[in-house]
Design a protein around this motif. Sequence first.
Motif, mmCIF file in Angstrom:
data_model
loop_
_atom_site.group_PDB
_atom_site.id
_atom_site.type_symbol
_atom_site.label_atom_id
_atom_site.label_comp_id
_atom_site.label_asym_id
_atom_site.label_seq_id
_atom_site.Cartn_x
_atom_site.Cartn_y
_atom_site.Cartn_z
ATOM 1 N N TYR A 274 0.837 -1.229 -0.038
ATOM 2 C CA TYR A 274 -0.193 0.528 0.268
ATOM 3 C C TYR A 274 1.038 1.172 0.261
ATOM 4 C CZ TYR A 274 -3.606 -3.104 0.993
ATOM 5 O OH TYR A 274 -4.850 -4.205 0.909
ATOM 6 N N ASN A 275 2.120 0.814 -0.028
ATOM 7 C CA ASN A 275 3.094 2.542 -0.205
ATOM 8 C C ASN A 275 3.933 1.977 -1.418
ATOM 9 O OD1 ASN A 275 2.041 4.140 1.960
ATOM 10 N ND2 ASN A 275 2.490 2.178 3.272
ATOM 11 N N ASP A 276 4.404 3.320 -1.737
ATOM 12 C CA ASP A 276 5.746 3.769 -2.757
ATOM 13 C C ASP A 276 6.482 3.101 -2.566
ATOM 14 O OD1 ASP A 276 6.921 3.484 -5.440
ATOM 15 O OD2 ASP A 276 6.235 5.609 -5.204
ATOM 16 N N HIS A 277 7.344 1.984 -2.804
ATOM 17 C CA HIS A 277 9.289 1.965 -2.800
ATOM 18 C C HIS A 277 10.325 1.191 -3.902
ATOM 19 C CE1 HIS A 277 7.495 0.560 2.159
ATOM 20 N NE2 HIS A 277 6.473 0.328 1.644
ATOM 21 N N SER A 278 9.394 2.448 -4.226
ATOM 22 C CA SER A 278 10.129 1.928 -5.994
ATOM 23 C C SER A 278 11.989 2.815 -5.745
ATOM 24 C CB SER A 278 9.413 2.057 -7.185
ATOM 25 O OG SER A 278 9.052 4.266 -6.981
ATOM 26 N N GLY A 279 11.841 3.924 -4.975
ATOM 27 C CA GLY A 279 12.658 5.002 -4.484
ATOM 28 C C GLY A 279 14.027 4.096 -3.535
ATOM 29 N N THR A 280 12.922 2.790 -3.094
ATOM 30 C CA THR A 280 14.392 2.168 -1.804
ATOM 31 C C THR A 280 15.117 1.015 -2.338
ATOM 32 O OG1 THR A 280 12.266 1.662 -1.050
ATOM 33 C CG2 THR A 280 12.978 3.905 -0.081
ATOM 34 N N ILE A 281 15.307 0.727 -1.248
ATOM 35 C CA ILE A 281 15.877 -0.536 -1.066
ATOM 36 C C ILE A 281 15.512 -1.517 -0.696
ATOM 37 C CG2 ILE A 281 17.832 -1.968 -1.067
ATOM 38 C CD1 ILE A 281 19.775 -0.233 -1.139
ATOM 39 N N ILE A 282 14.612 -2.477 -0.521
ATOM 40 C CA ILE A 282 13.514 -3.844 -0.092
ATOM 41 C C ILE A 282 14.302 -4.459 0.569
ATOM 42 C CG2 ILE A 282 11.936 -5.544 -0.445
ATOM 43 C CD1 ILE A 282 11.038 -2.446 -0.925
ATOM 44 N N ASP A 283 14.275 -4.999 2.025
ATOM 45 C CA ASP A 283 15.556 -5.924 2.433
ATOM 46 C C ASP A 283 14.810 -7.326 2.881
ATOM 47 O OD1 ASP A 283 14.102 -5.510 4.472
ATOM 48 O OD2 ASP A 283 15.202 -3.889 5.621
#
Length: 352
Positions: A274-283
């Motif tokens: 439900y949130n935009d994480h396209s600019g972060t690193i998914i751990d």
Amino acid sequence: MKLAVFSAKPYDKTYLTNACASEIDNSAGIDITYHEFALSPETVPLAAGATAVCVFVNDSLNADVLSSLHASGVRAILLRCAGYNNVDLAAAERLGLFVANVPSYSPEAVAEFAVALIQTLNRNTHKAYNRTREANFALDGLLGRTLHGKTVGVVGTGKIGVSFARIMSAGFGCKVVAFDPYPNDEFKKHGAYVPELETLLCQADVVSLHCPLTPQTRHLLNAESLAQMKEGAMLVNTSRGGLIDTRAVIAALKRRHLGGLALDVYEGEGALFYNDHSGTIIDDDELMRLTTFHNVLVCGHQAFFTEEALREIADCTVRNLADFVHARECKNSLVPQGGGTLASKDSVPIRI
């Protein structure tokens, strides 16, 4: 009276505001505050001064959170979803909190999305879409299977499971079998029950999960049960991520026993969906590993996301609030209430 809405997206604001305008008597004086943040131990202070909070699937309502809410004056918990595995109902009952959910909203919406996932994965339409945008019209790698005549297994035959069974039986001509300890006469119009989950798993070409997450159903699909599935079968989950042991399903995919996996839910989704994480690193290494398989689809818990379902969710949530405000019996209450001022819910068996 103040209502604090958590995990609020623009569409939540639109539908809840419209529902309040039509369902709640203006004399009740409902003052709504929307918070984009999920309810958690860290965000509980945002509920200060509210009499009721409205939450969604990934909000945390453990005993500590509920105690903090109660101490700040909150007396009602409104779930704008059917599942309540994120709520400590025993703690809520001890505190005398009113807790109500939305037990059914547009079951066809979720059922139709499960079918969309099956057909997308089976016929590789997602791959074809990307190829043709690059002028690649080759068919290699896009081979699917005809669903007509295949066996589809439904785990859980509540309203969504029955809707899904109806589509697969009447629409696609599939043989439908189901497992559920609490048989539903409506399902029997579309398929037959089997006595054990193992029986369903070894027969079905497609297995679709439509059951709640409870201690009994957590990791219902694990290393042992996945091994019982028909080789090359597809597994679909549009219910709750915790029904599937992610590590076990990755192992089943790696050894090529599982033919395909379509997920609209994921057991570690709380920190991501439900949130935009396209600019972060998914751990989350397990989620990232899933996305590397060519025969895996992962969506962001959107099966419910239709205009009709959002309208039903908002209307039912507001009706639950109205029942609380006016101390009326609420058929959607999840905990018995003391003192006779708030509603109680008849015992309903947990369906799987």
